[in-house]
Design a protein around this motif. Sequence first.
Motif, short mmCIF file in Angstrom:
data_model
loop_
_atom_site.label_atom_id
_atom_site.label_comp_id
_atom_site.label_asym_id
_atom_site.label_seq_id
_atom_site.Cartn_x
_atom_site.Cartn_y
_atom_site.Cartn_z
N GLU A 1 69.54 20.39 -5.24
CA GLU A 1 69.31 19.91 -3.88
C GLU A 1 70.43 18.95 -3.46
OE1 GLU A 1 64.58 19.61 -3.21
OE2 GLU A 1 65.35 18.42 -4.90
N ARG B 1 73.52 20.80 -2.46
CA ARG B 1 73.42 21.38 -1.11
C ARG B 1 73.66 20.31 -0.04
NH1 ARG B 1 69.36 24.43 -3.59
NH2 ARG B 1 67.68 23.11 -2.80
N HIS C 1 59.50 16.66 1.77
CA HIS C 1 60.86 17.22 1.95
C HIS C 1 61.36 17.04 3.38
CE1 HIS C 1 61.49 19.09 -2.01
NE2 HIS C 1 60.17 19.01 -2.04
N CYS D 1 66.27 16.27 6.18
CA CYS D 1 66.50 17.52 5.44
C CYS D 1 66.68 18.65 6.46
CB CYS D 1 65.32 17.82 4.54
SG CYS D 1 65.08 16.62 3.24
#
Length: 81
Positions: free
Chosen positions: A25, A28, A59, A80
């Motif tokens: 994560e 990214r 998230h 996010c």
Amino acid sequence: MDRHLLDVLVCPVTGAAVHRLEPDERDRVNARIRSGEARYVDGTVVDEALDEALITDDHHTIYRIDDGIPVMLPDRGIPCE
């Protein structure tokens, strides 16, 4: 980061629990940072890659950890995508 601290930290906006951002994560998010696409909640561009970070359990928001210290300021969250 101290496990006890992680147990009591929550998102300052929503109160959601947080956990460590997984390496995949983080990679990214760092790709978004390198491309200039990542912005803080206040609209400023995130200009420094993440070494470590926390993410809300829903998230929704990422908070960086700088020098072992979580930066849990409402305007310094990274939404996010």
